[in-house]
Each structure stands twice: as structure tokens, then as C-alpha cells.
Design a protein around this motif. Structure first.
Motif, PDB file in Angstrom:
ATOM      1  N   VAL A  52       0.882  -1.161   0.000  1.00 40.88           N
ATOM      2  CA  VAL A  52       0.000   0.000   0.000  1.00 40.88           C
ATOM      3  C   VAL A  52       0.921   1.211   0.000  1.00 40.88           C
ATOM      4  CG1 VAL A  52      -1.730   1.324   1.259  1.00 40.88           C
ATOM      5  CG2 VAL A  52      -1.850  -1.177   1.259  1.00 40.88           C
ATOM      6  N   ALA A  53       0.824   2.019  -1.041  1.00 38.15           N
ATOM      7  CA  ALA A  53       1.646   3.227  -1.171  1.00 38.15           C
ATOM      8  C   ALA A  53       0.762   4.447  -0.979  1.00 38.15           C
ATOM      9  CB  ALA A  53       2.297   3.269  -2.559  1.00 38.15           C
ATOM     10  N   VAL A  54       1.332   5.490  -0.397  1.00 37.01           N
ATOM     11  CA  VAL A  54       0.586   6.741  -0.224  1.00 37.01           C
ATOM     12  C   VAL A  54       1.282   7.855  -0.989  1.00 37.01           C
ATOM     13  CG1 VAL A  54      -0.352   6.085   2.033  1.00 37.01           C
ATOM     14  CG2 VAL A  54       1.766   7.399   1.924  1.00 37.01           C
ATOM     15  N   ALA A  55       0.510   8.842  -1.409  1.00 39.12           N
ATOM     16  CA  ALA A  55       1.059  10.018  -2.081  1.00 39.12           C
ATOM     17  C   ALA A  55       2.055  10.707  -1.148  1.00 39.12           C
ATOM     18  CB  ALA A  55      -0.072  10.976  -2.449  1.00 39.12           C
ATOM     19  N   ASP A  56       3.012  11.401  -1.735  1.00 41.21           N
ATOM     20  CA  ASP A  56       4.077  12.038  -0.956  1.00 41.21           C
ATOM     21  C   ASP A  56       3.550  12.915   0.182  1.00 41.21           C
ATOM     22  OD1 ASP A  56       6.034  10.818  -2.457  1.00 41.21           O
ATOM     23  OD2 ASP A  56       6.455  12.579  -3.697  1.00 41.21           O
ATOM     24  N   TYR A  57       2.523  13.701  -0.074  1.00 35.90           N
ATOM     25  CA  TYR A  57       2.037  14.613   0.958  1.00 35.90           C
ATOM     26  C   TYR A  57       1.411  13.882   2.145  1.00 35.90           C
ATOM     27  CZ  TYR A  57      -2.956  14.323  -0.308  1.00 35.90           C
ATOM     28  OH  TYR A  57      -4.247  13.901  -0.527  1.00 35.90           O
ATOM     29  N   LEU A  58       1.077  12.610   1.970  1.00 29.19           N
ATOM     30  CA  LEU A  58       0.522  11.808   3.063  1.00 29.19           C
ATOM     31  C   LEU A  58       1.597  11.004   3.792  1.00 29.19           C
ATOM     32  CD1 LEU A  58      -2.560  10.380   1.149  1.00 29.19           C
ATOM     33  CD2 LEU A  58      -2.580  12.183   2.903  1.00 29.19           C
ATOM     34  N   GLY A  59       2.812  11.001   3.274  1.00 25.38           N
ATOM     35  CA  GLY A  59       3.864  10.147   3.804  1.00 25.38           C
ATOM     36  C   GLY A  59       4.557  10.642   5.057  1.00 25.38           C
ATOM     37  N   GLY A  60       4.261  11.848   5.501  1.00 22.65           N
ATOM     38  CA  GLY A  60       4.887  12.369   6.715  1.00 22.65           C
ATOM     39  C   GLY A  60       4.161  11.893   7.961  1.00 22.65           C
ATOM     40  N   VAL A 121      -2.777   5.044  -2.529  1.00 26.47           N
ATOM     41  CA  VAL A 121      -3.708   5.969  -1.871  1.00 26.47           C
ATOM     42  C   VAL A 121      -3.267   7.392  -2.196  1.00 26.47           C
ATOM     43  CG1 VAL A 121      -4.653   6.730   0.343  1.00 26.47           C
ATOM     44  CG2 VAL A 121      -4.157   4.299  -0.045  1.00 26.47           C
ATOM     45  N   THR A 122      -4.142   8.125  -2.882  1.00 24.23           N
ATOM     46  CA  THR A 122      -3.827   9.501  -3.263  1.00 24.23           C
ATOM     47  C   THR A 122      -4.533  10.522  -2.371  1.00 24.23           C
ATOM     48  OG1 THR A 122      -5.589   9.441  -4.914  1.00 24.23           O
ATOM     49  CG2 THR A 122      -3.357   8.909  -5.664  1.00 24.23           C
ATOM     50  N   GLY A 123      -5.538  10.096  -1.641  1.00 25.18           N
ATOM     51  CA  GLY A 123      -6.239  10.964  -0.704  1.00 25.18           C
ATOM     52  C   GLY A 123      -6.582  10.208   0.563  1.00 25.18           C
ATOM     53  N   PHE A 124      -6.190  10.740   1.710  1.00 25.27           N
ATOM     54  CA  PHE A 124      -6.552  10.155   3.002  1.00 25.27           C
ATOM     55  C   PHE A 124      -6.441  11.289   4.005  1.00 25.27           C
ATOM     56  CE2 PHE A 124      -6.282   7.308   6.685  1.00 25.27           C
ATOM     57  CZ  PHE A 124      -7.184   6.328   6.326  1.00 25.27           C
ATOM     58  N   HIS A 125      -7.447  12.179   3.944  1.00 24.70           N
ATOM     59  CA  HIS A 125      -7.361  13.422   4.701  1.00 24.70           C
ATOM     60  C   HIS A 125      -8.752  13.956   5.034  1.00 24.70           C
ATOM     61  CE1 HIS A 125      -7.589  14.511   0.415  1.00 24.70           C
ATOM     62  NE2 HIS A 125      -8.304  15.551   0.834  1.00 24.70           N
ATOM     63  N   ILE A 134     -11.093   9.558   1.032  1.00 28.14           N
ATOM     64  CA  ILE A 134     -10.265   8.371   0.809  1.00 28.14           C
ATOM     65  C   ILE A 134     -10.300   8.106  -0.690  1.00 28.14           C
ATOM     66  CG2 ILE A 134      -9.949   5.911   1.320  1.00 28.14           C
ATOM     67  CD1 ILE A 134     -12.146   7.908   3.576  1.00 28.14           C
ATOM     68  N   SER A 135      -9.155   8.231  -1.364  1.00 26.39           N
ATOM     69  CA  SER A 135      -9.141   8.025  -2.813  1.00 26.39           C
ATOM     70  C   SER A 135      -7.847   7.361  -3.243  1.00 26.39           C
ATOM     71  CB  SER A 135      -9.320   9.360  -3.546  1.00 26.39           C
ATOM     72  OG  SER A 135      -8.258  10.238  -3.249  1.00 26.39           O
ATOM     73  N   GLY A 136      -7.896   6.796  -4.444  1.00 20.91           N
ATOM     74  CA  GLY A 136      -6.721   6.149  -5.007  1.00 20.91           C
ATOM     75  C   GLY A 136      -7.119   5.110  -6.021  1.00 20.91           C
ATOM     76  N   SER A 137      -6.306   4.075  -6.138  1.00 18.57           N
ATOM     77  CA  SER A 137      -6.593   2.993  -7.079  1.00 18.57           C
ATOM     78  C   SER A 137      -5.903   1.730  -6.593  1.00 18.57           C
ATOM     79  CB  SER A 137      -6.116   3.345  -8.485  1.00 18.57           C
ATOM     80  OG  SER A 137      -4.716   3.519  -8.508  1.00 18.57           O
ATOM     81  N   TRP A 138      -6.362   0.609  -7.146  1.00 15.44           N
ATOM     82  CA  TRP A 138      -5.698  -0.664  -6.858  1.00 15.44           C
ATOM     83  C   TRP A 138      -5.529  -1.437  -8.157  1.00 15.44           C
ATOM     84  CZ3 TRP A 138      -8.725  -4.904  -8.071  1.00 15.44           C
ATOM     85  CH2 TRP A 138     -10.112  -4.762  -7.997  1.00 15.44           C
ATOM     86  N   VAL A 139      -4.511  -2.301  -8.147  1.00 11.74           N
ATOM     87  CA  VAL A 139      -4.224  -3.157  -9.293  1.00 11.74           C
ATOM     88  C   VAL A 139      -4.094  -4.585  -8.787  1.00 11.74           C
ATOM     89  CG1 VAL A 139      -2.577  -3.705 -11.125  1.00 11.74           C
ATOM     90  CG2 VAL A 139      -3.024  -1.315 -10.530  1.00 11.74           C
ATOM     91  N   LEU A 140      -4.826  -5.487  -9.431  1.00 13.61           N
ATOM     92  CA  LEU A 140      -4.767  -6.908  -9.104  1.00 13.61           C
ATOM     93  C   LEU A 140      -4.151  -7.657 -10.272  1.00 13.61           C
ATOM     94  CD1 LEU A 140      -5.669  -9.265  -7.149  1.00 13.61           C
ATOM     95  CD2 LEU A 140      -7.617  -9.524  -8.704  1.00 13.61           C
ATOM     96  N   ASN A 141      -3.183  -8.503  -9.966  1.00 14.67           N
ATOM     97  CA  ASN A 141      -2.632  -9.425 -10.954  1.00 14.67           C
ATOM     98  C   ASN A 141      -3.211 -10.793 -10.631  1.00 14.67           C
ATOM     99  OD1 ASN A 141      -1.178 -11.175 -12.564  1.00 14.67           O
ATOM    100  ND2 ASN A 141       0.774 -10.151 -12.210  1.00 14.67           N
ATOM    101  N   HIS A 142      -4.158 -11.248 -11.473  1.00 16.23           N
ATOM    102  CA  HIS A 142      -4.809 -12.547 -11.296  1.00 16.23           C
ATOM    103  C   HIS A 142      -4.456 -13.411 -12.501  1.00 16.23           C
ATOM    104  CE1 HIS A 142      -7.820 -15.573 -10.347  1.00 16.23           C
ATOM    105  NE2 HIS A 142      -8.357 -15.404 -11.550  1.00 16.23           N
ATOM    106  N   LYS A 143      -3.567 -14.371 -12.283  1.00 15.63           N
ATOM    107  CA  LYS A 143      -3.139 -15.301 -13.342  1.00 15.63           C
ATOM    108  C   LYS A 143      -2.641 -14.563 -14.584  1.00 15.63           C
ATOM    109  CE  LYS A 143      -6.202 -18.913 -11.719  1.00 15.63           C
ATOM    110  NZ  LYS A 143      -7.319 -19.806 -11.990  1.00 15.63           N
ATOM    111  N   GLY A 144      -1.889 -13.491 -14.352  1.00 15.42           N
ATOM    112  CA  GLY A 144      -1.311 -12.746 -15.459  1.00 15.42           C
ATOM    113  C   GLY A 144      -2.203 -11.675 -16.056  1.00 15.42           C
ATOM    114  N   THR A 145      -3.454 -11.606 -15.623  1.00 16.69           N
ATOM    115  CA  THR A 145      -4.370 -10.586 -16.111  1.00 16.69           C
ATOM    116  C   THR A 145      -4.446  -9.462 -15.077  1.00 16.69           C
ATOM    117  OG1 THR A 145      -5.691 -12.236 -17.277  1.00 16.69           O
ATOM    118  CG2 THR A 145      -6.743 -10.106 -16.834  1.00 16.69           C
TER     119      THR A 145
END
Length: 188
Positions: A52-60, A121-125, A134-145
């Protein structure tokens, strides 16, 4: 001479008071209420929540609050008790484990036959209109798809203050976990 001593003592006292602002530390609470399991699960599916990665401004350390449409403030006295990325990863793991019965959900690689999920996560404020974002995106790798989904939630804060903000953010993160679990279960 006595006057100088009193002035010096007053300056030291004021300097000490101004530097001793109370700091508050926040941890996302465990899931509140019943966590609903997603029906129709395949048993034995494996899910690695890689990151889970957060945008730079949320990383402090500071909790972030949006004061108008273009300005954000990072609190200096209202701080995350542990890194936000770590808190988001741990609570997402707990929520997905509860919501996907029969699945093995982990933060460690299990081998070749696993789905791999990454979340950004691009928004958590908090926001000036009383909403937690709470905003952002997710990516799933399911059997190469690869499957990518964006999310954008707004949760109303029931009252003012950082305690209420952190609870609203946690509620929104739990809701997003439910959305992710439902979408993961539908992927065959």
C-alpha cells in the motif's frame, strides 16, 4: 541587575512554554461493527497484498487536512503513531482476511499460484466541508491478467476534531476494503 535576571527568567519561561505544545498520536482503529463476509467464495485462493503506497504529501507524520479547494495543511501536533502506509496495509490485511473467508490473505509472497494486489492511496485526509476523503486505485494481478480500479469515497465526520476525523477515515478505509473484497471475489 535584578531586573535583567527577571527578564532573562521570563524569556526562558516563555520559550519553554511555546515549545511544549501537546502532541497527539493517532492509530487507525480496528474494524468497528460487523465486517461482512463476501458470499460465494472459492476456498483456497491466495492473495498477497504486496504494498500500500501513499502520495508524498501523506507520507509524513502529520495528519493532513484540506482547508480549501487548493490548500492542504499537515498537522505538526496531530501525528500518526506509526507510518500511515503501515497502518493502511495492516488494516486492509485484517479487513480482507475477515471479508474473504476461505482465502489466505497475507502481506508475504506465497509462491506462484497467488493473486497480487497493490494499492495506491492519493487521498486520506480531512476536508473543510466536514468530510473525510479516501481516494486512489488498486491493481490486481490474477493469473497474469491485470485489473485496475479507482476509488473515491467521502465519509461525513459526525463531529469536529482529529479523533472524529481519524475514525471517519478508518470507516472509509473499511468500506473500501469491502468494495475490493466484492470485486476480487467476482474475478474468476
Amino acid at each position: 541587575m535584578m531586573k535583567r535576571w527577571i527578564i532573562a527568567a521570563t524569556v526562558l519561561l516563555l520559550a519553554g512554554c511555546s515549545g511544549s505544545a501537546n502532541k497527539s498520536y493517532y492509530q487507525l482503529p480496528a474494524a468497528t461493527g460487523a465486517v461482512t463476509a463476501v458470499a460465494g467464495q472459492d476456498t483456497g485462493r491466495q492473495l498477497w497484498l504486496e504494498h500500500v503506497a501513499v502520495a508524498d504529501y501523506l507520507g509524513g507524520n502529520g495528519v493532513v487536512y484540506q482547508t480549501n479547494d487548493v490548500q492542504y495543511v499537515i498537522a505538526s501536533n496531530n501525528l500518526w503513531a506509526s507510518p500511515l502506509e503501515q497502518q493502511l496495509q495492516q488494516t486492509m490485511l485484517s479487513n480482507l482476511s475477515a471479508m474473504l473467508p476461505g482465502w489466505i490473505v497475507t502481506g508475504q509472497s506465497l509462491g506462484a499460484d497467488q493473486d497480487v494486489l497493490n494499492i495506491t492511496v492519493t487521498g486520506f485526509h480531512g476536508r473543510y466541508d466536514g468530510k473525510a476523503v479516501i481516494s486512489g486505485s488498486w491493481v490486481l494481478n490474477h493469473k497474469g491478467t491485470l485489473t485496475r480500479r479507482a476509488f473515491n469515497l467521502e465519509v461525513a465526520q459526525p463531529q469536529d476534531g482529529y479523533d472524529a476525523l481519524v475514525r471517519a477515515l478508518a470507516e472509509g478505509w473499511q468500506r473500501e476494503a469491502g468494495q475490493i473484497a466484492t470485486q476480487l471475489a467476482a474475478i474468476r
